[in-house]
Design a protein around this motif. Structure first.
Motif, PDB file in Angstrom:
ATOM      1  N   ILE A 196      -7.705  -0.046  -2.133  1.00  0.00           N
ATOM      2  CA  ILE A 196      -7.308  -0.728  -0.890  1.00  0.00           C
ATOM      3  C   ILE A 196      -8.014  -2.076  -0.776  1.00  0.00           C
ATOM      4  O   ILE A 196      -7.390  -3.087  -0.428  1.00  0.00           O
ATOM      5  N   ARG A 215      -9.642   5.556  -3.743  1.00  0.00           N
ATOM      6  CA  ARG A 215      -8.559   4.962  -2.946  1.00  0.00           C
ATOM      7  C   ARG A 215      -9.068   3.793  -2.111  1.00  0.00           C
ATOM      8  O   ARG A 215      -8.364   2.795  -1.944  1.00  0.00           O
ATOM      9  N   LEU A 250       0.843  -1.188   0.000  1.00  0.00           N
ATOM     10  CA  LEU A 250       0.000   0.000   0.000  1.00  0.00           C
ATOM     11  C   LEU A 250       0.882   1.243   0.000  1.00  0.00           C
ATOM     12  O   LEU A 250       1.935   1.275   0.644  1.00  0.00           O
ATOM     13  N   THR A 251       0.452   2.265  -0.700  1.00  0.00           N
ATOM     14  CA  THR A 251       1.181   3.524  -0.699  1.00  0.00           C
ATOM     15  C   THR A 251       0.971   4.213   0.645  1.00  0.00           C
ATOM     16  O   THR A 251       0.099   3.847   1.431  1.00  0.00           O
ATOM     17  N   LYS A 263      -6.338  -4.488  -3.164  1.00  0.00           N
ATOM     18  CA  LYS A 263      -5.018  -4.919  -2.728  1.00  0.00           C
ATOM     19  C   LYS A 263      -5.087  -5.878  -1.540  1.00  0.00           C
ATOM     20  O   LYS A 263      -4.233  -6.766  -1.394  1.00  0.00           O
ATOM     21  N   ARG A 288      -0.249   7.111   1.193  1.00  0.00           N
ATOM     22  CA  ARG A 288      -1.574   7.727   1.225  1.00  0.00           C
ATOM     23  C   ARG A 288      -2.653   6.675   1.465  1.00  0.00           C
ATOM     24  O   ARG A 288      -3.603   6.913   2.212  1.00  0.00           O
ATOM     25  N   GLU A 289      -2.500   5.509   0.847  1.00  0.00           N
ATOM     26  CA  GLU A 289      -3.470   4.434   1.063  1.00  0.00           C
ATOM     27  C   GLU A 289      -3.444   3.967   2.512  1.00  0.00           C
ATOM     28  O   GLU A 289      -4.483   3.650   3.092  1.00  0.00           O
TER      29      GLU A 289
END
Length: 214
Positions: free
Chosen positions: A191, A187, A153-154, A194, A156-157
């Motif tokens: 999420i 987003r 995950l980034t 992912k 921000r995520e």
């Protein structure tokens, strides 16, 4: 005005919840005494949130949650019960509940929970959160595709995911992170993909189990 359906086998409890919610400006669009009746009332009233007791004669709350999922009825369900058993909490969340509160909750807390779920968030009573986390981390992951590796995950995520875990809805996340609400929705979708989760609650549960969230 947020529209809710109250599902509880005790008429006095339903009437009490209705009275309190209506005093707080929430529209109680319907009531039901068990799961079978609840499905019909939900279909008729099209509520924003369902308040659901778990232990009911006939079709109970877990059955109701599973039926809603099988029928692809996308309505946020807030479990409102006297039972705080860890296994029961997890079973309800796995069955599709997006919130879990005990009946000794204050009216302010209850109306806040209704607003959070109506806005797409999740909420679990703080009194059971710590026990729930210990249970999640000590048992195999029961959701998504547990053998599939998680995509990274980034930053921000992760920020969005942490706010999801705290019960924030899309609008509140957008305000907290200074993002457009549409951006937040996108987003959240990424999420879920992912984490291999069908909904926000299961995403948070898997993230906690995998150690993605502290």
């Amino acid at each position: 005005m947020t529209r809710v359906v109250v599902v509880d086998d005790q008429a006095l409890v339903r009437q009490g919840i209705r009275t309190l919610l209506e005093l707080a400006g929430v529209d109680v669009a319907g009531e039901a005494a068990d799961g079978g009746e609840a499905l019909a009332v939900i279909a008729q009233c099209d509520p924003d949130v369902v308040l659901l007791d778990l232990r009911m004669p006939g079709h109970d709350g877990i059955w109701t949650l599973r039926q809603l999922r099988e029928r692809e009825v996308d309505v946020p369900v807030l479990v409102l019960t006297t039972f705080d058993d860890d296994a029961l909490v997890l079973e309800a969340l796995h069955a599709g509940a997006r919130g879990y509160l005990l009946k000794d909750v204050t009216l302010e807390r209850l109306t806040r929970a209704v607003d959070v779920l109506a806005d797409g968030g999740t909420l679990i009573a703080p009194t059971i959160t710590e026990r729930l986390l210990r249970t999640i981390r000590s048992t195999p992951p029961p959701l998504g595709s547990p053998d599939a590796p998680l995509e990274s995950l980034t930053d921000r995520e992760l920020e969005v995911l942490r706010l999801m875990a705290e019960g924030y809805g899309n609008r509140e996340i957008a305000e907290a992170l200074f993002l457009a609400e549409g951006t937040v929705k996108n987003r959240v979708s990424v999420i879920l993909l992912k984490l291999g989760a069908r909904d926000r609650t299961k995403a948070v549960l898997r993230a906690l189990h995998e150690g993605v969230l502290d």
